[in-house]
Structures are given as structure tokens and as C-alpha cells.
Design a protein around this motif. Structure first.
Motif, PDB file in Angstrom:
ATOM      1  N   HIS A 185     -80.655  44.981  26.564  1.00  0.00           N
ATOM      2  CA  HIS A 185     -80.616  46.232  25.910  1.00  0.00           C
ATOM      3  C   HIS A 185     -79.220  46.374  25.030  1.00  0.00           C
ATOM      4  CE1 HIS A 185     -79.624  50.756  27.109  1.00  0.00           C
ATOM      5  NE2 HIS A 185     -79.684  50.633  25.798  1.00  0.00           N
ATOM      6  N   ARG A 204     -81.499  54.103  28.935  1.00  0.00           N
ATOM      7  CA  ARG A 204     -80.237  53.750  29.954  1.00  0.00           C
ATOM      8  C   ARG A 204     -80.821  53.575  31.224  1.00  0.00           C
ATOM      9  NH1 ARG A 204     -74.944  54.261  28.426  1.00  0.00           N
ATOM     10  NH2 ARG A 204     -74.546  55.307  30.649  1.00  0.00           N
ATOM     11  N   ARG A 233     -65.637  36.368  30.566  1.00  0.00           N
ATOM     12  CA  ARG A 233     -66.258  37.608  31.120  1.00  0.00           C
ATOM     13  C   ARG A 233     -65.304  38.534  31.635  1.00  0.00           C
ATOM     14  NH1 ARG A 233     -69.333  33.601  34.269  1.00  0.00           N
ATOM     15  NH2 ARG A 233     -71.641  33.576  33.678  1.00  0.00           N
ATOM     16  N   ALA A 288     -79.963  46.316  39.659  1.00  0.00           N
ATOM     17  CA  ALA A 288     -78.562  46.645  38.857  1.00  0.00           C
ATOM     18  C   ALA A 288     -78.595  46.229  37.438  1.00  0.00           C
ATOM     19  CB  ALA A 288     -77.508  45.968  39.656  1.00  0.00           C
ATOM     20  N   ALA A 289     -77.782  47.049  36.697  1.00  0.00           N
ATOM     21  CA  ALA A 289     -78.024  46.722  35.351  1.00  0.00           C
ATOM     22  C   ALA A 289     -77.407  45.328  35.133  1.00  0.00           C
ATOM     23  CB  ALA A 289     -77.095  47.641  34.514  1.00  0.00           C
ATOM     24  N   GLU A 290     -76.429  44.588  35.688  1.00  0.00           N
ATOM     25  CA  GLU A 290     -76.083  43.347  35.405  1.00  0.00           C
ATOM     26  C   GLU A 290     -76.930  42.307  35.707  1.00  0.00           C
ATOM     27  OE1 GLU A 290     -74.855  46.074  36.951  1.00  0.00           O
ATOM     28  OE2 GLU A 290     -72.861  45.237  38.130  1.00  0.00           O
ATOM     29  N   VAL A 297     -70.612  47.644  28.199  1.00  0.00           N
ATOM     30  CA  VAL A 297     -71.548  46.630  27.469  1.00  0.00           C
ATOM     31  C   VAL A 297     -71.526  45.361  28.492  1.00  0.00           C
ATOM     32  CG1 VAL A 297     -71.142  45.286  25.437  1.00  0.00           C
ATOM     33  CG2 VAL A 297     -70.784  47.646  25.217  1.00  0.00           C
ATOM     34  N   PRO A 317     -80.570  41.071  32.179  1.00  0.00           N
ATOM     35  CA  PRO A 317     -80.646  39.942  31.328  1.00  0.00           C
ATOM     36  C   PRO A 317     -81.493  38.713  31.958  1.00  0.00           C
ATOM     37  CG  PRO A 317     -78.460  40.667  31.260  1.00  0.00           C
ATOM     38  CD  PRO A 317     -78.957  41.301  32.394  1.00  0.00           C
ATOM     39  N   GLY A 353     -71.818  48.745  20.405  1.00  0.00           N
ATOM     40  CA  GLY A 353     -71.629  47.858  21.326  1.00  0.00           C
ATOM     41  C   GLY A 353     -70.783  46.327  21.215  1.00  0.00           C
ATOM     42  N   VAL A 354     -70.190  46.213  19.779  1.00  0.00           N
ATOM     43  CA  VAL A 354     -69.489  44.955  19.990  1.00  0.00           C
ATOM     44  C   VAL A 354     -68.269  44.967  20.637  1.00  0.00           C
ATOM     45  CG1 VAL A 354     -70.539  44.297  17.430  1.00  0.00           C
ATOM     46  CG2 VAL A 354     -68.325  45.506  17.805  1.00  0.00           C
ATOM     47  N   GLY A 382     -73.342  36.921  25.415  1.00  0.00           N
ATOM     48  CA  GLY A 382     -74.669  37.248  25.816  1.00  0.00           C
ATOM     49  C   GLY A 382     -75.496  35.941  26.376  1.00  0.00           C
ATOM     50  N   PRO A 398     -77.071  48.767  23.281  1.00  0.00           N
ATOM     51  CA  PRO A 398     -76.643  50.313  23.128  1.00  0.00           C
ATOM     52  C   PRO A 398     -76.622  50.751  21.956  1.00  0.00           C
ATOM     53  CG  PRO A 398     -74.865  48.846  23.834  1.00  0.00           C
ATOM     54  CD  PRO A 398     -75.894  48.045  23.723  1.00  0.00           C
ATOM     55  N   ALA A 443     -75.310  34.939  30.380  1.00  0.00           N
ATOM     56  CA  ALA A 443     -76.069  36.002  31.303  1.00  0.00           C
ATOM     57  C   ALA A 443     -77.230  34.736  31.898  1.00  0.00           C
ATOM     58  CB  ALA A 443     -76.830  37.165  30.601  1.00  0.00           C
ATOM     59  N   ARG A 487     -71.628  44.855  31.419  1.00  0.00           N
ATOM     60  CA  ARG A 487     -72.789  45.093  32.464  1.00  0.00           C
ATOM     61  C   ARG A 487     -74.034  44.656  31.892  1.00  0.00           C
ATOM     62  NH1 ARG A 487     -73.087  50.281  35.892  1.00  0.00           N
ATOM     63  NH2 ARG A 487     -74.674  48.843  37.132  1.00  0.00           N
ATOM     64  N   LEU A 488     -74.268  45.261  30.875  1.00  0.00           N
ATOM     65  CA  LEU A 488     -75.663  45.088  30.034  1.00  0.00           C
ATOM     66  C   LEU A 488     -75.531  43.675  29.655  1.00  0.00           C
ATOM     67  CD1 LEU A 488     -76.034  48.158  27.740  1.00  0.00           C
ATOM     68  CD2 LEU A 488     -77.236  47.684  30.030  1.00  0.00           C
ATOM     69  N   LEU A 489     -74.650  42.926  29.792  1.00  0.00           N
ATOM     70  CA  LEU A 489     -74.604  41.467  29.453  1.00  0.00           C
ATOM     71  C   LEU A 489     -74.605  40.577  30.620  1.00  0.00           C
ATOM     72  CD1 LEU A 489     -72.367  41.529  26.160  1.00  0.00           C
ATOM     73  CD2 LEU A 489     -74.850  41.159  26.171  1.00  0.00           C
ATOM     74  N   GLY A 490     -74.795  41.054  31.748  1.00  0.00           N
ATOM     75  CA  GLY A 490     -75.108  40.314  32.781  1.00  0.00           C
ATOM     76  C   GLY A 490     -73.745  40.161  33.527  1.00  0.00           C
ATOM     77  N   VAL A 491     -72.706  40.801  33.097  1.00  0.00           N
ATOM     78  CA  VAL A 491     -71.221  40.453  33.862  1.00  0.00           C
ATOM     79  C   VAL A 491     -70.943  41.475  35.040  1.00  0.00           C
ATOM     80  CG1 VAL A 491     -68.804  40.772  33.450  1.00  0.00           C
ATOM     81  CG2 VAL A 491     -70.028  39.650  31.638  1.00  0.00           C
ATOM     82  N   GLU A 516     -64.911  46.476  27.472  1.00  0.00           N
ATOM     83  CA  GLU A 516     -66.167  47.275  27.555  1.00  0.00           C
ATOM     84  C   GLU A 516     -67.014  47.192  28.572  1.00  0.00           C
ATOM     85  OE1 GLU A 516     -67.209  49.144  25.139  1.00  0.00           O
ATOM     86  OE2 GLU A 516     -65.705  48.811  23.553  1.00  0.00           O
ATOM     87  N   SER A 545     -82.510  50.237  31.898  1.00  0.00           N
ATOM     88  CA  SER A 545     -81.782  48.988  32.001  1.00  0.00           C
ATOM     89  C   SER A 545     -80.953  49.181  33.049  1.00  0.00           C
ATOM     90  CB  SER A 545     -81.123  48.855  30.702  1.00  0.00           C
ATOM     91  OG  SER A 545     -80.122  50.058  30.529  1.00  0.00           O
ATOM     92  N   GLY A 546     -80.983  50.421  33.897  1.00  0.00           N
ATOM     93  CA  GLY A 546     -80.414  50.390  35.137  1.00  0.00           C
ATOM     94  C   GLY A 546     -78.794  50.962  35.138  1.00  0.00           C
ATOM     95  N   LEU A 547     -78.603  51.487  33.941  1.00  0.00           N
ATOM     96  CA  LEU A 547     -77.298  52.284  33.622  1.00  0.00           C
ATOM     97  C   LEU A 547     -77.373  53.542  34.417  1.00  0.00           C
ATOM     98  CD1 LEU A 547     -76.236  51.365  30.307  1.00  0.00           C
ATOM     99  CD2 LEU A 547     -75.128  50.585  32.002  1.00  0.00           C
TER     100      LEU A 547
END
Lengths: 233, 292
Positions: free
Chosen positions: A80, A45, B168, A69-71, B178, A74, A86-87, A100, A82, A103, B180-184, B175, A48-50
Motif C-alpha cells: 500500500h 486503508r 526498522r 494486521a497491517a504489518e 508508513v 507485505p 509517505g517517504v 521496503g 499511502p 518486509a 506499519r505498511l512496510l511490515g514493521v 513515520e 491494508s488493515g489500517l
């Protein structure tokens, strides 16, 4: 190449990581092992910047990740996945995958087909809502979704959690193939040390926030003392 | 028979407005888990902006556009400036904040636009359409109301279902981490969500005001009906909000037409209580299949 130097991270009042250093390269699987509470998830975490570190640096290729920043990860080639799969259960399989790819800008049909080819089970259910998927399919979906952003480094948090051994073997075999064929780098955080070491090139063992071993996977698997003390098999 | 038809037509028009208002509440609830009590005064302020534009001698449609645009901006500003700082804190903080905003906007509107009734023009005729030799209780304005709400709903469906930005936004709502981790950029998506919801609320405000009187508190009863409609639909379901709005509009119109118009507010609350007793998740709540 992901390089972590002297990373110290607090999780609430608890020091989760105390001066952790190791590196993980492309074209290899680096397993990060250790008991519950060793700091594995916090480590990912933070990368990946969380979560922000108290001190230390994280570099990925030429980028200082501890300031990003986390966003934006990608776009740098870092994905990452998680813990807990995380679906996004309300979206369809295809929407999860497309998300996905967004990004990296627009999603091409070829990209989607390439990932669906890796996971034939998903191809059959592409327009199904993700909440109907089984645990194994969910894990495939989140890995596939991460691959949609064409990462050079994949961070996986406990992908084997709650899955049947056969499914775990299937997922690990796929990772191995991507690493060998496409030069993907993988950081694999696992509590299931035995199966993680069977697929990894290198193993880093964490205990109470410190690195207690950083060796080739075969060496770790043969070190009875270390295995008994930290890995529980 | 003719009375029933007229009652139902009136209910349909009203129901569309409640549906729009409920939809605005649901959009905000889904993305930020906040019941936006300030929705009504926000719509009221934008309606007054429209009225100011129209009173300055411009056309109805310019006022209409100004109201929708200012709704969009107002929603974005409220989210970014007021709601963002209390996000992640206890949920009651955000609720109190929207209640506070309710009062502030009311007071500001009274100061700026005057605490009195003003008449708001209608875009089209407010006389019933003639079918053969009878006049039915559906006005051209009523038809416009129905079409405008349908158009906005259609556009929202297109946005959320078929565009990248819609995908987005949905990811950010369901979520956030999640996503954010996907770049949103989750914060931006929430701002946009509030902006769009506020635009839909503004539309409801305009449609209620058309051909009627406006006052700083003219929307206050609508927030109750809109909230009832949203809860009927399950608060989490946009389709439920629309169906809940229509159901409520038709029911209240029947109550008003056959029982007595003084019982309308009571009937709305009665429907709410019955639905919550029988189906606590709302009539159209999605199956509880999450959190596996």
C-alpha cells in the motif's frame, strides 16, 4: 485477486463506505475514481488493515484480509502506497528502499539494483536524505519502496497529486509496463479521472460511499453522462 | 593553567554522564514524543539493584551487568505496560504518567532499599592520575566513565545506522503508520527503543554513583541537567544531546571552579534560558525541512 464484498466502513461518525463490492485482478490496473470524500482513501486503508470495517469481507488470494494486521500485508504480497507520498524524509533514498525489502526478510543487492534501474533518477541520489527529493522523485521512491517487497498487488493512493503532467505520464507508463511484463495487479485510487482512465483497464466509480459504476475503462471514458456527473471532465 | 586543565577534565567526565542521560531522554522523545521524567528514578532503581548484587558479595562487574540488564527490562516493561495504554491520547497524559512513575519508584526504592545514604564502590581508583610529577584531576574511574559512554554511543550508532533492526526502529519512530505498511512491527520497536534508552540511563546512573553515595533521590538533580543538555541539543538530535551534555558539563565545571559551586544549578538554568531565547530549537536542531 483482491475481492471486496459488501464492505461497510465508518470513519468517525460518518459512514464512509456503504456496501461496496468489486474485485481487482492481477495483470490489470483497476482505477477507483470519485470526488473528494467519496471514500476512496478509506477503502484502501481498510484493505491494508489500517482501518477496520464494520461489516463485509476482503479476500486476497486465499487470505481474509479483514482479519490480518497491517504489518503482515507485505508478506502476503500486498503493498500500500499511502496518500501524501509517505517517504520517510529522515532516511536516505537507499534506506527507504531497503526498508521496503525488509518486509520479505533480507534485502539482496540484486533487488535494490533492479528497483533503482526502474527509477534512474533515484539511482543518482541513493545516499541523499529523502527530504531533498522533488515531489516526482518522492512518488517514485515510495513506488520503488513498495516494489522492494515484491508485491503481487499494489495499492496506490493518488499518485498524481501535485505532480506535473509529464511526471504523472512517466509514472503511469512505468506502472503499465510492470502490469504487462510482470503480471502485477494495481488498484489505482485517483481524483484525476482522465489520466487514470487513460492507463487503467477497468474503472470503479464511487460516490458517497457507494459503487455507481464498474466498467472497462474505455466504456467509462465514453459515457458522457457518467463522466459529467461523477468524474468532472 | 593547571586549575583550568583540571576544571576542564572534571567537566569532561561530568559532561559524558550528562550526555548519556540526555541521550536516553532524546531516544525516548524521538520515538514516542514523551519526555520521560521517570528516567532518573529508573536509573536509581537499577543502581540499587547493582548495589544489592555487590553487597551480596559479588563483583562490581556482575552488579554493573545486572544494572544494565535490569535497565533494559525495566524500560521495556514501562513502555509495554504503562506507556502503551496512554499512547495516542492527549500528550499531557503521558507526561503525568512519567511524573507519577517518578514518585512511585522513589517511594518503592525508599521502602525496599532504605531511605538513607549508602556508599557505592568504584570500579577503579578514585585518585588522580599522575602525569610526570603532578596529579591531574582525571581519575581512572573518570577515564572508565568516558570510555564506557563512548562505547555505548558507538554501539548505538552502529545499531541505528548499519543494522536492519536499527533501520526498522528509525522508521517506526519517524513515520509509524508508513512503517506499519512496510511490515514493521511498530509496537515492538517502541518497546525496544524504551529498553535501550533505559539501559543508557542506567549506565549514567551507575557512572554517577561509582565511588560516591547513593540515595533514592541521588539522581534527581541529574534529570534536570540531563534535560537541560537534551534541550540544548534540540531534543530531537542524538548528536545534539551528546554535544549539549559535554557543553553543559564543561560550563558547569567552569562555574563551579571559578565562580562558586553553589551557583551550578542556577548556571544550568541560566544557560537553558539563554539558549532558548537565542535558538529556540536548540543549538544543534536539524534544519526544519520536514512536512513538505
Amino acid at each position: 485477486m483482491l475481492q471486496i464484498r459488501d464492505l461497510t466502513v465508518d470513519y468517525g461518525p460518518v459512514r464512509a463506505l456503504a456496501g461496496v463490492s468489486f474485485s481487482a485482478g492481477g495483470g490489470a490496473i483497476t482505477a477507483v475514481l470519485g470526488a473528494n470524500g467519496a471514500g476512496k482513501t478509506t477503502l484502501l486503508r481498510t484493505v491494508s488493515g489500517l482501518h477496520r470495517a464494520e461489516s463485509g469481507t476482503i479476500t486476497f488470494d486465499e487470505h481474509r484480509l479483514d482479519r490480518v494486521a497491517a504489518e503482515r500485508m507485505p508478506a502476503l504480497g500486498l503493498a500500500h502506497v499511502p496518500e501524501g507520498r509517505g517517504v520517510i524524509a529522515e532516511l536516505t533514498v537507499e534506506e527507504n528502499l531497503r526498508l521496503g525489502g525488509l518486509a520479505r526478510g533480507r534485502v539482496s543487492r540484486g533487488e535494490l539494483d533492479r528497483v533503482l534501474e526502474l527509477f534512474p533518477a533515484l539511482a543518482d541520489r541513493r545516499s541523499a536524505t529523502a527530504h531533498v527529493l522533488s515531489g516526482g522523485e518522492r512518488q517514485m521512491l515510495v513506488i520503488g519502496r513498495a516494489l522492494m517487497s515484491r508485491p503481487t498487488m499494489l495499492l496506490l493512493d493518488e499518485p498524481s497529486l501535485g505532480l506535473a503532467p509529464r511526471v504523472v505520464a512517466q509514472i503511469f507508463a512505468l506502472l503499465r509496463r510492470l502490469v504487462t511484463d510482470e503480471g502485477l495487479g494495481v488498484v489505482l485510487v485517483e481524483q484525476n479521472a482522465r489520466s487514470a482512465l487513460s492507463v487503467a483497464d477497468r474503472g470503479v466509480v464511487l460516490d458517497l460511499g457507494r459503487v455507481v459504476a464498474d466498467e472497462p475503462a474505455a466504456v467509462l471514458a465514453d459515457d458522457d453522462q457518467l463522466r459529467h456527473a461523477y468524474l468532472g471532465f | 593553567m593547571q586549575q583550568l586543565l583540571n576544571t576542564l577534565l572534571g567537566g569532561l567526565t561530568l559532561g559524558m554522564v550528562y550526555a548519556a542521560f540526555a541521550l536516553a531522554l532524546v531516544m525516548i522523545w524521538r520515538s514516542t514524543r514523551i519526555v520521560n521524567f521517570a528516567q532518573a528514578p529508573m536509573a536509581m532503581v537499577t543502581t540499587f539493584i547493582a548495589l544489592s548484587v555487590i553487597d551480596a558479595g559479588h563483583s562490581y562487574w556482575l552488579g554493573f551487568a545486572a544494572a544494565l540488564l535490569s535497565g533494559l527490562v525495566l524500560g521495556a516493561v514501562v513502555e509495554r505496560v504503562l506507556v502503551r495504554p496512554v499512547e495516542g491520547g492527549p500528550e499531557i497524559n503521558a507526561v503525568i504518567l512519567t511524573l507519577g512513575l517518578f514518585i512511585v519508584l522513589h517511594a518503592l526504592a525508599s521502602v525496599i532499599f532504605g531511605n538513607r545514604f549508602r556508599s557505592f564502590p568504584a570500579p577503579f581508583g578514585v585518585r588522580g592520575i599522575e602525569v610526570g610529577d603532578t596529579t591531574i584531576a582525571l581519575t581512572t574511574s573518570g577515564v572508565f566513565t568516558i570510555l564506557a559512554v563512548l562505547a555505548v554511543m558507538g554501539l548505538l550508532v552502529l545499531l541505528f545506522r548499519f543494522t536492519d533492526i536499527g533501520l526498522r526502529m528509525r522508521a517506526a519512530a519517524h513515520e509509524p503508520e508508513v512503517a506499519r505498511l512496510l511490515g514493521v512491527r511498530v509496537g515492538r520497536m517502541l518497546t525496544l527503543g524504551w529498553a535501550l534508552a533505559s539501559l543508557v540511563g542506567s549506565l549514567a546512573g551507575l557512572l554517577i554513583a561509582s565511588g560516591s553515595l547513593v540515595h533514592p533521590s541521588y539522581m534527581d538533580s541529574v534529570v534536570v541537567y540531563g534535560f537541560v543538555a537534551a534541550v540544548l541539543g534540540g531534543l530531537d538530535s542524538p548528536l545534539g544531546a551528546v554535544l549539549g551534555g559535554l557543553l553543559l558539563g564543561l560550563s558547569l565545571s567552569l562555574v563551579s571552579g571559578y565562580v562558586g559551586s553553589q551557583l551550578v544549578a542556577l548556571a544550568a538554568l541560566g544557560i537553558l534560558v539563554v539558549v532558548l531565547l537565542l535558538r529556540p530549537g536548540g543549538l544543534f536542531a536539524p534544519a526544519a525541512a520536514r512536512r513538505v
